[in-house]
Design an enzyme around this catalytic site. Structure first.
Site, short mmCIF file in Angstrom:
data_model
loop_
_atom_site.label_atom_id
_atom_site.label_comp_id
_atom_site.label_asym_id
_atom_site.label_seq_id
_atom_site.Cartn_x
_atom_site.Cartn_y
_atom_site.Cartn_z
CE1 TYR A 154 -4.33 5.49 -16.99
CE2 TYR A 154 -6.28 6.89 -16.25
CZ TYR A 154 -5.10 6.65 -16.95
OH TYR A 154 -4.57 7.61 -17.56
CE LYS A 158 -2.15 6.96 -15.25
NZ LYS A 158 -0.63 7.17 -15.70
N1 LIG Z 1 -3.95 10.35 -23.64
C1 LIG Z 1 -4.75 10.75 -22.57
O1 LIG Z 1 -5.91 11.25 -22.64
C2 LIG Z 1 -4.12 10.62 -21.09
C3 LIG Z 1 -4.65 11.32 -20.14
C4 LIG Z 1 -4.20 11.38 -18.79
C5 LIG Z 1 -3.08 10.78 -18.39
N2 LIG Z 1 -2.58 9.93 -19.62
C6 LIG Z 1 -0.98 9.06 -19.23
O2 LIG Z 1 -0.04 9.67 -20.01
C7 LIG Z 1 0.94 8.61 -20.19
C8 LIG Z 1 0.88 8.08 -21.75
O3 LIG Z 1 -0.35 8.05 -22.24
P1 LIG Z 1 -0.79 7.94 -23.99
O4 LIG Z 1 -2.12 8.37 -24.15
O5 LIG Z 1 0.56 8.58 -24.53
O6 LIG Z 1 -0.40 6.31 -24.19
P2 LIG Z 1 0.07 5.66 -25.47
O7 LIG Z 1 -0.59 4.25 -25.38
O8 LIG Z 1 -0.11 6.48 -26.86
O9 LIG Z 1 1.70 5.25 -25.19
C9 LIG Z 1 2.13 4.62 -24.18
C10 LIG Z 1 3.19 3.95 -24.52
O10 LIG Z 1 3.92 3.53 -23.32
C11 LIG Z 1 4.17 1.85 -23.57
N3 LIG Z 1 3.99 0.96 -22.70
C12 LIG Z 1 2.78 0.53 -22.49
N4 LIG Z 1 2.81 -0.45 -21.41
C13 LIG Z 1 4.13 -0.59 -21.05
C14 LIG Z 1 4.86 -1.34 -20.43
N5 LIG Z 1 4.39 -2.19 -19.56
N6 LIG Z 1 6.39 -1.14 -20.53
C15 LIG Z 1 6.84 -0.19 -21.29
N7 LIG Z 1 6.21 0.45 -21.97
C16 LIG Z 1 4.93 0.46 -22.13
C17 LIG Z 1 3.26 1.55 -25.06
O11 LIG Z 1 3.98 0.56 -26.03
C18 LIG Z 1 3.27 3.09 -25.76
O12 LIG Z 1 4.36 3.55 -26.46
C19 LIG Z 1 -0.01 7.16 -19.42
O13 LIG Z 1 0.67 7.29 -18.25
C20 LIG Z 1 -1.60 7.66 -19.36
O14 LIG Z 1 -2.07 7.12 -18.30
C21 LIG Z 1 -2.91 9.94 -20.82
#
Ligand SMILES: NC(=O)c1ccc[n+]([C@@H]2O[C@H](COP(=O)([O-])OP(=O)(O)OC[C@H]3O[C@@H](n4cnc5c(N)ncnc54)[C@H](O)[C@@H]3O)[C@@H](O)[C@H]2O)c1
Length: 266
Positions: A154, A158
């Protein structure tokens, strides 16, 4: 408050977590929003919620790892809402914590979703924006893209997203397209990696707070506000930037300072 009344946005992973907060934020500020998600039910739910509140929205079910599906979804978004002016590459995923536990399958899966996926979306959207001479992209990267906090596949993906942001900013500026990245720290969502950690320790977010100079982890809305700004005319001269939205996590080693530097003064 940014004005998104002229914005037509496509948000990947817009059905849950940070993506859901982003689609709500953009819609509140006037945008028409295409909610793309692998999970059709959550995309439909988010789009229905926006429409019920009087906003223009459409739900799209697509897997961002499939370039053909992405191209079709982008065409469907424009057919429903008009020319896209903003792409938010938000969908992402991780569940492999360390290099030892990382299988080739999980390496491929995590790089496919976190790096290839945004690339497929850029390939589908950039030529359309370039032909119109305007557009903005916000990529959701992570603090993991610039420091190591676990989740190696991951994190490598990123880091790739951050560099891809630079490539788009450099090559497409002449077409009136801006591209920036947002780097969240820990955000309170129900994604797979947090589910795993919460199963082990329900107090994980409280325990994490001490690593953050601002004393808390982020809420999805903290990230959504930064995305809205970078995607708006208020950020008209900002491109190629990677903005940490991390409560100060990357600013320094505050736990080390508290435990070893300040303690040694006592
Ligand atoms: N939550 C955290 O702590 C955090 C921290 C840093 C970065 N991020 C980044 O933020 C973004 C969102 O994270 P989140 O925590 O809201 O995740 P989440 O899992 O709550 O939501 C992600 C959404 O993306 C959809 N998804 C997953 N794979 C997919 C695909 N192949 N095609 C289309 N849709 C897809 C899922 O169905 C889900 O609805 C991600 O890029 C994650 O890496 C999150």
């Amino acid at each position: 408050m940014p004005d998104h009344r002229q914005t037509v946005a496509l948000v990947t992973g817009g059905g849950r977590g940070i993506g859901h907060a982003i689609v709500r934020q953009l819609a509140r500020e006037g945008a028409a929003v295409a909610v793309l998600d692998l999970d059709g039910a959550v995309a439909e739910g988010a789009a229905a919620e926006l429409k019920a509140a009087g906003h223009r929205a459409v739900a799209l079910t697509a897997d961002i790892t499939d370039p053909t599906a992405v191209e079709a979804a982008v065409a469907a978004a424009e057919a429903a809402l008009g020319p896209l002016t903003l792409l938010v590459n938000n969908a992402g995923f991780t569940d492999a914590g360390d290099l030892v536990g990382l299988s080739l399958d999980s390496w491929r899966r995590e790089t496919a979703i976190n790096l290839d996926g945004p690339y497929h979306c850029l390939r589908a959207v950039l030529p359309r924006m370039a032909a119109r001479g305007a557009g903005a992209v916000v990529n959701i990267a992570s603090v993991n893209g610039v420091r190591f906090f676990g989740n190696p596949a991951y994190s490598a993906a990123k880091a790739g997203v951050i560099n891809l942001t630079l490539a788009v900013a450099s090559e497409y500026g002449r077409h009136g397209i801006r591209c920036n990245a947002v780097l969240p720290g820990s955000v309170r969502t129900a994604n797979r990696s947090w589910e795993i950690r919460l199963e082990k320790d329900p107090r994980v977010f409280d325990k994490l707070a001490r690593w953050y100079p601002l004393g808390r982890v982020a809420e999805p809305e903290d990230i959504a506000r930064a995305v809205s700004f970078l995607g708006s005319a208020d950020a008209a001269y900002i491109t190629g930037a990677s903005l940490p939205v991390d409560g100060g996590l990357l600013a320094g080693m505050n736990v080390m300072i508290e435990e070893f530097i300040l303690e040694s003064k006592d």
